[in-house]
Enzyme design. Structure first.
Site, PDB file in Angstrom:
ATOM      1  N   LYS A  43       0.805  -1.219   0.000  1.00 15.50           N
ATOM      2  CA  LYS A  43       0.000   0.000   0.000  1.00 15.50           C
ATOM      3  C   LYS A  43       0.839   1.271   0.000  1.00 15.50           C
ATOM      4  CE  LYS A  43      -4.437  -1.207   0.210  1.00 15.50           C
ATOM      5  NZ  LYS A  43      -5.476  -0.665  -0.687  1.00 15.50           N
ATOM      6  N   SER A 100       0.985  -9.752  -0.297  1.00 23.98           N
ATOM      7  CA  SER A 100       0.686  -8.319  -0.314  1.00 23.98           C
ATOM      8  C   SER A 100       0.814  -7.629   1.033  1.00 23.98           C
ATOM      9  CB  SER A 100      -0.724  -8.098  -0.857  1.00 23.98           C
ATOM     10  OG  SER A 100      -1.681  -8.797  -0.080  1.00 23.98           O
TER      11      SER A 100
END
Length: 514
Positions: A62, A315
């Protein structure tokens, strides 16, 4: 500091590629390793590679998108600062990006957000404001503050600059291995999948890009079916990093046009992938972080893929430590290495020995039983498997041939979440009872609201609570009431908690019902 040029509302693939190439994300982000998973590669018959975004300073991809957008702001916008809403990885990415860019950042987080996440935001230099019972309420507050205080709102996924920032991951993948056959990417709001897909398909269209969604948060699949983004009625919160109710407009456009396929997986498969990552590369992924690997494993099985080079994105690794308990409990089921069954056996000496002998030396992982009557006993039993679903069917057939009544509970969510921990409790007298499963918000007053709304009007005959480290706890509750009770139904609606009638669930009938 590198210049980050503004992008139009719906950039072309070449514009996205140029933006990714010129992105200033490496002023704060790292080039993360692409690591081979040796054990899993041997087991699956493919070269399995993991892109380690857990190695970023905020332990998540992110950071890329947040920094890319925030670096593109004007000097006036930077002077006013930024605001966002997030209970997870985006919050930390915005906080660290703002600190590096010399900006102020305000992160609105639901009041139930775990302390570890609030502390992380503050550690990276952000100001945390706890507001609202859920993400939607926090987001509404953040947008309100953006208007009132002239902050810039930093969206978590649906913005061209954010998408281009996530696309830098695709550039790294191609530099690290240009011979990949397929890339598996998790999908929540779609920012990462969109950024990776548009860059990969523009440069090397022969590489397939597969999106992976959690079954209970599949907003992309819902949008593809409808032809446009739609709101899910509800989202599951186990893989909270992808628990998105509605995919973004721009991310949907790109995912629809550039992803080669989309696959969904359940929570047990995600738990199994978390275990794979730990055993192979000693990474502790959060559930959303292991989503792409879970999808890869399922895709290999469905399409009988052999001998390919397959990459997946780990992720994120901002795991709530207490959530590991749930992962540990469920990973064997996710790998189809355990079968759960309700089996009726004679109530006499030696019955358990005879039962185990019939299993042919297979390991019993769980055996729950309590004396009920003088004739038969119903046991809750777990059996370790070595050959998955096929072996499970063999065991059930074998038990039927041996004269046992068997019900397969391996896919029964209520049995796996509640009943296995409650076996042996039946009411001492016949009662009219209905059973419901609830999702309780993990916030102060949730239980009191339940008791005030329902417990003061109807007798609660059974209650079992399980917390899994998410924003919601799983509750199983029984009530003494008839088959139809309009007043009870009205109070259920007034309570407002997600619930399901489980009265006819076979696990309940076997082990808990009167």
């Amino acid at each position: 500091m590198a210049e980050s040029l503004p992008l139009p509302a719906a950039p072309s693939p070449s514009e996205y590629l140029r933006a990714a190439l010129r992105s200033p994300v490496y002023e704060v982000a790292e080039v993360t390793p692409l690591q081979k998973m040796e054990k899993l590669s041997a087991r699956l018959g493919n070269q399995v590679l993991v892109k380690r975004e857990d190695r970023q300073p905020v332990h998540s991809f992110k950071l890329r998108g947040a920094y890319a957008m925030m670096a593109s702001l004007t000097e006036e916008q930077k002077a006013h600062g930024v605001v966002t809403a997030s209970a997870g990885n985006h919050a930390q990415g915005v906080a660290l990006s703002a600190t590096r860019l010399g900006m102020t950042s305000l992160i609105v987080m639901p009041v139930s957000t775990a302390d570890i996440k609030v502390d992380a935001v503050r550690r990276f230099g952000g100001q945390a404001l706890l507001y609202g019972a859920n993400f939607d309420e926090a987001k509404a507050k953040a947008i309100e503050l953006a208007r009132e205080q002239n902050y810039t709102f930093v969206p978590p996924f649906d913005h061209p600059a954010v998408i281009a920032g996530q696309g830098t991951l695709a550039m790294e993948l191609l530099q690290q291995d240009a011979h990949l056959d397929r890339i598996f990417v998790p999908v929540g709001g779609g920012g990462l999948a969109a950024g990776v897909a548009v860059v990969i398909k523009h440069l090397m269209p022969q590489i397939q890009v597969i999106g992976v969604e959690a079954e209970d948060s599949a907003c992309l699949c819902a949008a593809l079916k409808a032809g446009h983004p739609v709101d899910l009625a509800r989202v599951g919160l186990f893989a909270e990093g992808v628990a998105v109710k509605r995919i973004g407009d721009e991310t949907f456009r790109l995912c629809r046009d550039y992803l080669d396929d989309v696959i969904t997986v359940d929570s047990d498969a995600i738990c199994a992938a978390v275990k794979d990552l730990f055993e192979d590369v000693r990474a502790i992924a959060e559930p959303a972080g292991a989503l792409a690997l879970a999808g890869m494993k399922k895709y290999i099985q469905l399409h009988n893929i052999q001998g390919e080079r397959l990459a997946h994105v780990l992720s994120g690794a901002n795991m709530n430590f207490h959530g590991l308990r749930y992962v540990s409990e469920r990973c064997e089921l996710g790998e189809q290495r355990e079968a759960l069954m309700a089996v009726t056996i004679p109530e006499r000496k030696g019955s358990f020995l005879t039962f185990c002998q019939l299993l042919g030396g297979r390991a019993v992982t769980e055996f729950n039983y309590r004396y009920a009557d003088g004739d038969n006993a119903c046991i809750f039993v777990g059996v370790r498997l070595t050959r998955g679903h096929e072996e499970r069917e063999e065991i059930i057939s074998l038990l039927h041939q041996g004269g046992y009544q068997v019900v397969d509970l391996s896919d029964d969510e209520m049995a796996k979440t509640h009943v296995r921990y409650m076996v042996g409790g039946r009411p001492s007298k016949p009662i009219r009872e209905r059973l419901y499963s609830f999702e309780f918000p993990e916030s102060q007053g949730a239980l009191l609201k339940f008791l005030h709304t329902l417990g003061t009007h109807w007798n609660i005959s059974l209650f079992h609570y399980r917390s899994h480290g998410t924003d919601y706890g799983r509750v199983l509750a029984g009530f003494e009431l008839p088959e139809q009770d309009a007043e009870f139904e009205r109070h259920l609606r007034e309570l407002g908690y997600e619930c399901h009638d489980e009265t006819r669930n076979p696990a309940f009938r076997f082990f808990l019902a009167g």
